[in-house]
Design a protein around this motif. Structure first.
Motif, PDB file in Angstrom:
ATOM      1  N   SER A 157     -11.694  27.762  17.280  1.00  0.00           N
ATOM      2  CA  SER A 157     -11.362  26.797  18.695  1.00  0.00           C
ATOM      3  C   SER A 157     -11.177  27.403  19.667  1.00  0.00           C
ATOM      4  N   ALA A 158     -11.719  28.659  19.897  1.00  0.00           N
ATOM      5  CA  ALA A 158     -11.507  29.586  21.045  1.00  0.00           C
ATOM      6  C   ALA A 158     -13.155  29.581  21.582  1.00  0.00           C
ATOM      7  N   THR A 159     -14.118  28.942  20.923  1.00  0.00           N
ATOM      8  CA  THR A 159     -15.500  29.219  21.346  1.00  0.00           C
ATOM      9  C   THR A 159     -16.159  28.729  22.432  1.00  0.00           C
ATOM     10  N   SER A 160     -16.605  29.249  23.402  1.00  0.00           N
ATOM     11  CA  SER A 160     -17.347  28.620  24.780  1.00  0.00           C
ATOM     12  C   SER A 160     -18.509  27.836  24.532  1.00  0.00           C
ATOM     13  N   ASN A 161     -19.073  28.168  23.435  1.00  0.00           N
ATOM     14  CA  ASN A 161     -20.538  27.433  23.295  1.00  0.00           C
ATOM     15  C   ASN A 161     -20.731  26.740  21.869  1.00  0.00           C
ATOM     16  N   ARG A 162     -21.328  27.191  20.985  1.00  0.00           N
ATOM     17  CA  ARG A 162     -21.417  26.388  19.721  1.00  0.00           C
ATOM     18  C   ARG A 162     -20.394  26.650  18.798  1.00  0.00           C
ATOM     19  N   PRO A 163     -19.675  25.821  18.197  1.00  0.00           N
ATOM     20  CA  PRO A 163     -18.591  26.175  17.290  1.00  0.00           C
ATOM     21  C   PRO A 163     -19.252  26.404  15.759  1.00  0.00           C
ATOM     22  N   GLY A 164     -18.516  26.751  14.765  1.00  0.00           N
ATOM     23  CA  GLY A 164     -19.017  26.963  13.466  1.00  0.00           C
ATOM     24  C   GLY A 164     -18.584  28.168  12.762  1.00  0.00           C
ATOM     25  N   ALA A 165     -17.831  28.944  13.500  1.00  0.00           N
ATOM     26  CA  ALA A 165     -17.502  30.418  12.894  1.00  0.00           C
ATOM     27  C   ALA A 165     -16.391  30.063  11.953  1.00  0.00           C
ATOM     28  N   ARG A 166     -15.753  29.077  11.744  1.00  0.00           N
ATOM     29  CA  ARG A 166     -14.479  28.982  11.078  1.00  0.00           C
ATOM     30  C   ARG A 166     -15.340  28.885   9.642  1.00  0.00           C
ATOM     31  N   LEU A 167     -16.566  28.532   9.348  1.00  0.00           N
ATOM     32  CA  LEU A 167     -17.118  28.623   7.947  1.00  0.00           C
ATOM     33  C   LEU A 167     -17.630  30.123   7.673  1.00  0.00           C
ATOM     34  N   ALA A 190      -4.112  48.319   4.599  1.00  0.00           N
ATOM     35  CA  ALA A 190      -4.986  48.077   6.052  1.00  0.00           C
ATOM     36  C   ALA A 190      -5.766  46.898   5.764  1.00  0.00           C
ATOM     37  N   MET A 191      -6.259  46.411   6.863  1.00  0.00           N
ATOM     38  CA  MET A 191      -7.221  44.908   7.134  1.00  0.00           C
ATOM     39  C   MET A 191      -8.434  45.276   7.249  1.00  0.00           C
ATOM     40  N   ALA A 192      -9.077  44.623   6.387  1.00  0.00           N
ATOM     41  CA  ALA A 192     -10.508  44.161   6.676  1.00  0.00           C
ATOM     42  C   ALA A 192     -10.778  42.805   6.938  1.00  0.00           C
ATOM     43  N   THR A 193     -10.975  42.113   8.163  1.00  0.00           N
ATOM     44  CA  THR A 193     -10.670  40.796   8.419  1.00  0.00           C
ATOM     45  C   THR A 193     -12.295  40.056   8.785  1.00  0.00           C
ATOM     46  N   PHE A 194     -12.634  38.739   8.393  1.00  0.00           N
ATOM     47  CA  PHE A 194     -13.474  38.081   8.777  1.00  0.00           C
ATOM     48  C   PHE A 194     -13.067  36.959   9.498  1.00  0.00           C
ATOM     49  N   GLY A 195     -13.895  36.708  10.951  1.00  0.00           N
ATOM     50  CA  GLY A 195     -13.550  35.505  11.767  1.00  0.00           C
ATOM     51  C   GLY A 195     -14.384  34.536  10.930  1.00  0.00           C
ATOM     52  N   GLY A 196     -14.195  33.251  11.468  1.00  0.00           N
ATOM     53  CA  GLY A 196     -13.489  33.109  12.781  1.00  0.00           C
ATOM     54  C   GLY A 196     -14.382  33.477  14.365  1.00  0.00           C
ATOM     55  N   ASP A 197     -14.025  32.869  15.229  1.00  0.00           N
ATOM     56  CA  ASP A 197     -14.591  33.411  16.551  1.00  0.00           C
ATOM     57  C   ASP A 197     -13.756  34.570  17.001  1.00  0.00           C
ATOM     58  N   HIS A 198     -14.418  35.302  17.875  1.00  0.00           N
ATOM     59  CA  HIS A 198     -13.791  36.461  18.335  1.00  0.00           C
ATOM     60  C   HIS A 198     -12.391  36.559  18.528  1.00  0.00           C
ATOM     61  N   PHE A 199     -11.913  35.502  18.927  1.00  0.00           N
ATOM     62  CA  PHE A 199     -10.512  35.426  19.727  1.00  0.00           C
ATOM     63  C   PHE A 199      -9.595  35.883  18.498  1.00  0.00           C
TER      64      PHE A 199
END
Ligand code: MN
Ligand code: MN
Length: 322
Positions: A58-68, A131-140
């Motif tokens: 929800s913090a994307t400035s252009n095309r959404p879809g990184a939630r997937l 330790a964490m290895a995390t996948f977004g999501g948008d970069h926010f």
């Protein structure tokens, strides 16, 4: 001739896997998905790294879809879950206990609570000395991750791969994937003097004290020079690495929200990452994979490989310290 195994190996190691289990063959095209077929677990006792997804865009400035993104990256990772790591020549999971922790749970109707929810998700993992290895999501999503990590490690060096600097100013309240690193610097979560941004190719009049190795510089100077420069700037303190997949050229990562031409190839990026073994890496993330714009899983596979290589970097460090 070699005898075939007497019984087919059991699949679904996402829930049948055992602690201490290394890479294991499972059909790459089916079965329960987890990152690299690691077992799903919320019990982090004895675990070195917890992989988790943050399905928020929800913090994307252009095309959404990184939630997937997290789901696509898990699917793309199956091909790397079986054999020893290339070119490392070892099984990272013989040296590093990694589980898939699952995803950070959101109520889509309360997006403004994202910082709080993601930060709490991370704090719970980090509190167990994992330790964490995390996948977004948008970069926010990296902003609340940095808040949680800084609470444990203090101000960190940021090694930041991206087409965008993500240091445009904001009012401290916005959900914006283009401003969180200036905010993180102002809050003392990261130290710009020890931080490097790699692959940048969008205009920003101010560098805010970050060292910028923009995409033309990387193309002109090559991976070894990038590695040397990162080592010089970052030094010995704790390092958080964040990889926005749009650092890669759209030819290598079409499945992302704000692609910019002229970027790094996957090979260039891997050559750089594989040279970072001396950094004190305390956590990393890979963000901005938006599968709806992807072709042939190119982008998800690139993201899965980047994360796999970073896990190999951590495993190699363990291996060398023993
Ligand atoms: Mn970014
Ligand atoms: Mn970007």
């Amino acid at each position: 001739m070699e005898e075939p195994p007497s019984a087919p190996p059991e699949g679904d190691f996402a829930f049948r896997g055992e602690p201490g289990q290394g890479k294991w063959p499972e059909m790459v095209y089916g079965g329960a998905l987890s990152f690299l077929r690691r077992r799903y677990s919320r019990d982090l006792d004895g675990v070195d790294v917890a992989v988790s997804g943050i399905p928020f865009d929800s913090a994307t400035s252009n095309r959404p879809g990184a939630r997937l993104g997290p789901r696509a990256i898990r699917a793309a990772s199956t091909m790397m879950a079986e054999l020893n790591a290339f070119p490392w020549g070892f099984d990272p999971f013989a040296h590093l206990e990694v589980v898939d922790y699952g995803d950070c749970q959101f109520d889509f109707g309360y997006q403004h609570r994202a910082v709080e929810v993601i930060e709490e998700h991370a704090r719970q993992i980090l509190a167990t000395d994992t330790a964490m290895a995390t996948f977004g999501g948008d970069h926010f999503v990296t902003y609340p991750l940095l808040r949680a990590h800084a609470a444990v490690h203090g101000p960190m060096a940021l090694v930041h791969f991206d087409a965008h600097s993500d240091t445009w100013p904001d009012d401290g309240d916005r959900l914006d994937h283009g401003s969180m690193f200036l905010r993180a610097a102002r809050e003392g979560l990261i130290d710009p003097a020890r931080s490097v941004q790699i692959g940048i190719r969008s205009a920003n009049e101010l560098d805010h004290g970050f060292t910028i190795l923009d995409a033309p510089w990387v193309h002109d100077n090559g991976a070894a020079a990038v590695v040397a420069e990162i080592g010089q700037v970052v030094g010995e303190g704790p390092v958080y690495l964040t990889f926005d997949i749009d650092c890669l050229d759209p030819a290598f990562a079409p499945g992302t929200g704000t692609p910019v031409v002229g970027g790094l190839s996957t090979a260039q990026a891997l050559n750089i990452l594989r040279g970072l073994g001396d950094l004190s890496l305390v956590g990393f993330d890979v963000t901005e994979v938006a599968p709806a714009y992807d072709h042939a899983e190119i982008t998800a596979l690139a993201a899965a490989t980047v994360a796999h290589d970073l896990l190999c970097l951590l495993a190699d460090r363990q291996r060398r310290s023993r």
